[in-house]
Design an enzyme around this catalytic site. Structure first.
Site, PDB file in Angstrom:
ATOM      1  CB  SER A  33      24.932  17.299  13.405  1.00 18.41           C
ATOM      2  OG  SER A  33      26.192  17.838  13.757  1.00 18.41           O
ATOM      3  CD  GLU A 212      28.814  34.676  11.766  1.00 15.10           C
ATOM      4  OE1 GLU A 212      29.889  34.175  11.391  1.00 15.10           O
ATOM      5  OE2 GLU A 212      28.072  35.333  11.016  1.00 15.10           O
ATOM      6  CG  HIS A 216      26.177  21.962  12.167  1.00 15.36           C
ATOM      7  ND1 HIS A 216      26.441  22.597  13.372  1.00 15.36           N
ATOM      8  CD2 HIS A 216      26.079  20.632  12.437  1.00 15.36           C
ATOM      9  CE1 HIS A 216      26.481  21.691  14.338  1.00 15.36           C
ATOM     10  NE2 HIS A 216      26.269  20.486  13.793  1.00 15.36           N
TER      11      HIS A 216
END
Length: 776
Positions: A33, A212, A216
């Site tokens: 990701s 939070e 990423h």
């Protein structure tokens, strides 16, 4: 949010290089990701693979998928899609590790020393079986600091295994793990948060409760990581590095350009009418607007709305997380009652000083904006002195009859006696001269405020608004980081003293984009403090992009100095118009300033009707009208002085693709004998002017592929300069191509076809040796 627009706008300058044939190598990204594409609905989350294509000319296919490991990327069929597409010469960038370490998930878990290693080796073998090239990338770093502020690595053996596999298999390894850690540590505990998905509640639709997330990336963080990948290609000396997009001027790449963090606000709106404001042009709305700003800030931020109407107000102070939105059809008119602006301690022309408070002011706040399509008027007429020479007789007579006072020579009008008094004292308002708030009151109207002052702020957006009629400078950001000016119109009367457009002082990470300036002094100006105070502050203006801007009139189009004692560096200027300014590109300083101006990159500049020099470097700035020296005035004495910390330096300028129709002088370089202007590269220049290229006290100056269509006797005049290169410089039927004088002139090279139409190639005066000039 719009960071990629900056990159793409600059890369259109090299569009011809971005068109690759169908059989050119392609780059396939496989990973997790942190690399993957994201839908707009999850903004601001961004994978670095979304940004990387902006940095390279080759086609990039991003096949990375959220949550995948070396194991699940294959078992879920993603790898087969990539494998079937591969052809000889392609590249596959492989970045896994985050999800391989998840022991509780058997569908993804791959122990570093066993399965993870084997999975990487299998990918490599299969890539090579198709004649393609693997590139291993160590896992990008997560952000974690302990309670003492020390960085904590959370990736265990995975990065080391990637390196071991790369070495054993003779596959290049791009160490993103180390480079991303270094960047996070360099930015520190607070600033590095901006790279990751740490967002407050009620700002982004997908994160109503906030988030939070230190794994990423935001778009800013993804941009930083993609830049590290691009830099890694060069570090590895891969052939792929030859395909990285370059900024046209100098040896810089697009990925090296400054990166600016965007603002973001809650959706709540605070209409000033609900706080008692009336847009009738008569009612003072100071309390109503201040009330709306304070309520907005207290609620966690949002938009303070100035609707259509004429809104009279006193000074306004902005607070964190507030967007002041001036609607199309709205005029925010600041009062001409000068007593409503309290005296405050601030900064003026690089010195600590007492001045009247700016109509718009922000200090020590974050995430602020002024947006919309309306007009903000600073009521500058109530403050500014006016010279008789700057007005036609009827207007002058009308001004005198309106009130105010004249100076002893009756050639300058002042709005009040206090303003006149201020003009007669030494360094008015400067704290070092003994001024405090009480003493400053005695010369109040002389201490004109800037229309907008932004001091020590972070993440600032000014967009779409018209700023006009400022008492002094229009816009003055000072010691501010991550500043964006986009789509602004900035106006001051042509005769406005100190009527600069924007003065960016000791700021970092700045974008000025698609703005128009029509002002009475410098249009776009870079500063960093003055003399000893500026050197003591020691904060340069750095990492600035100026693009797609137009400057009408004014003293200079794009300017650095003269208050540059803290230095200026890494500034990129491209695709701008300077029309009717006194000087186009203006770089000015003087002895006593100190400071180093370096690494300045300029490309694709169009000019016309320039009153002085199209391109000017001057280390003898005298704080006077720049046209004076081109009229033969203000010629300084040339004498050596000792080099000290107060000696300014100009070096490493790269200027390319400049055209100008009509100037007094094409290029003017005037350094100091003890500190020449150094390392100036001028390439692909075409200028029509009266005087050509004048170079005094310059070293390592190159003019290449230029057309100087001038009417002066000599096309190039060189005085006391050395290591000057003239290569393929075209001219008209002038008497002399290059005239050399001064006993310090030497090592002047003429390369290729120079001055083909001139009657004489070289003229040496004042005993200059014939060996000082040579033709190649």
């Amino acid at each position: 949010m719009r960071n990629t627009f900056v990159i793409k706008s600059l890369t259109v300058l090299i569009l011809c290089c971005s068109l690759t044939p169908e059989d050119a190598p392609r780059i396939f990204l496989i990973g997790d990701s942190t690399m993957a594409n994201k839908p707009e609905s999850v903004a601001p989350e961004t994978g670095w693979g979304m940004i990387f294509p902006d940095y390279i000319r080759l086609r990039v296919e991003n096949h990375a998928v959220n949550g995948r490991s070396t194991k699940s990327f294959r078992t879920l069929g993603h790898w087969r899609t990539v494998y079937e597409k591969l052809r000889p010469g392609d590249w596959v960038f492989i970045q896994f590790g985050h999800n391989d370490s998840k022991e509780s998930d058997t569908s993804r878990y791959a122990p570093a020393r066993t399965d993870y290693r084997k999975n990487l080796e299998r990918y490599i073998a299969e890539i090579r079986s198709k004649g393609a090239n693997p590139l291993l990338i160590t896992p990008v770093m997560r952000r974690k600091f302990d309670e003492k502020g020390n960085f904590v690595d959370q990736h265990g053996d995975y990065p080391a295994v990637v390196k071991e596999v790369g070495k054993a298999q003779r596959v290049p390894v791009l160490d993103l793990h180390t480079s991303s850690r270094d960047m996070i540590v360099q930015q520190g505990v607070a600033e590095s948060r901006l790279m990751f998905l740490n967002v407050p509640p009620r700002v982004w639709e997908h994160y109503p409760e906030g988030k939070e997330d230190n794994t990423h990336f935001t778009r800013y963080g993804a941009t930083c990581m993609a830049s590290l990948v691009a830099a890694g290609l060069r570090t590895l000396n891969l052939d792929l590095a030859k395909e990285l997009k370059q900024f046209p001027a100098g040896n810089k790449y697009i990925y090296e350009l400054p990166k600016i963090v965007d603002v973001a606000f809650r959706k709540d709106t605070f209409n000033i009418e609900k706080y008692g404001a009336r847009g009738d042009g008569l009612t003072s709305n100071t309390d109503a607007i201040r009330g709306a700003v304070e309520a907005c800030a207290a609620a966690g931020g949002g938009t303070v709305l100035i609707p259509q109407g004429l809104w009279l107000t006193g000074p306004v102070v902005l607070k964190s997380n507030v967007n002041l939105h001036v609607s199309t059809g709205a005029v925010l008119q600041f009062t001409d009652r000068t007593e409503e602006y309290p005296m405050v301690k601030t900064n003026w022309e690089g010195l600590e000083a007492i001045r009247a408070q700016s109509p718009l002011y922000a200090a020590d706040v974050e995430n602020i904006a002024i947006t919309g399509g309306g007009v903000i008027d600073g009521a500058g007429d109530a403050w500014r002195p006016v010279k008789k020479s700057k007005l036609p007789p009827p207007e002058w007579e009308h001004l005198v009859k309106s009130g105010g006072v004249l100076n002893e020579g009756a050639n300058t009008w002042y709005p009040t006696a206090r303003a006149l008094k201020g003009s007669l004292v030494k360094r008015p308002g400067v704290v070092a001269e003994g001024y405090d708030l009480a003493k400053a009151e005695e010369i109040r109207e002389f201490l004109r405020p800037n229309l907008l002052s932004i001091v020590r702020c972070k993440r600032v957006l000014l967009e779409g608004v018209t700023f006009q009629n400022s008492p002094a400078w229009c816009l003055h950001p000072l010691l501010t980081q991550h500043l964006t000016l986009r789509g602004l119109t900035v106006r001051n009367p042509w005769n406005a003293q100190n009527g600069d457009g924007v003065d960016i002082e000791s700021c970092r990470n700045v974008l000025v984009d698609q703005c128009t300036f029509d002002v009475g002094d410098d249009g776009i100006c870079i500063k960093s403090g003055r003399d000893e105070e500026g050197r003591k502050r020691g904060v340069p203006t750095e990492d600035v992009i100026v693009q797609h801007c137009t400057v009408f009139h004014g003293h200079g189009g794009f300017v650095i100095g003269s208050e540059m004692s803290g230095g200026a560096r890494n500034i990129f200027v491209s695709d701008c118009n300077f029309l009717g300014t006194d000087v186009g590109l203006r770089f000015k300083t003087t002895r006593g300033r100190g400071g180093v101006v370096e690494n300045i990159y300029v490309d694709n500049i169009r000019m016309s009707g320039i009153g002085g020099a199209a391109i000017l470097f001057d280390m003898y700035y005298m704080a006077k009208d720049p046209l004076a020296m081109f009229a033969g005035e203000d010629k300084p004495s040339i004498a050596f002085e000792p080099v000290t910390e107060a000696t300014p330096q100009f070096r490493d300028f790269y200027i390319r693709n400049v055209v100008c129709k009509g100037a007094e002088t094409a290029i003017f370089v005037r350094g100091l004998p003890e500190m020449n202007i150094k390392s100036i590269s001028l390439t692909d220049i075409a200028i029509q002017s009266k005087i050509g290229f004048v170079c005094t006290e310059g070293s390592h100056v190159t003019l290449r592929n230029a057309t100087l269509q001038c009417t002066s006797e000599s096309v190039v005049e060189v005085h006391d300069s050395q290591d000057l290169v003239l290569e393929n410089v075209r001219s008209g039927n002038n008497d002399v191509f290059v005239q050399v004088s001064g006993n310090r002139s030497k090592d002047i090279q003429l390369i290729g076809a120079n001055g083909a139409g001139t009657k004489k190639d070289i003229a040496l005066t004042n005993g200059v040796s014939a060996k000082s000039v040579r033709r190649k």
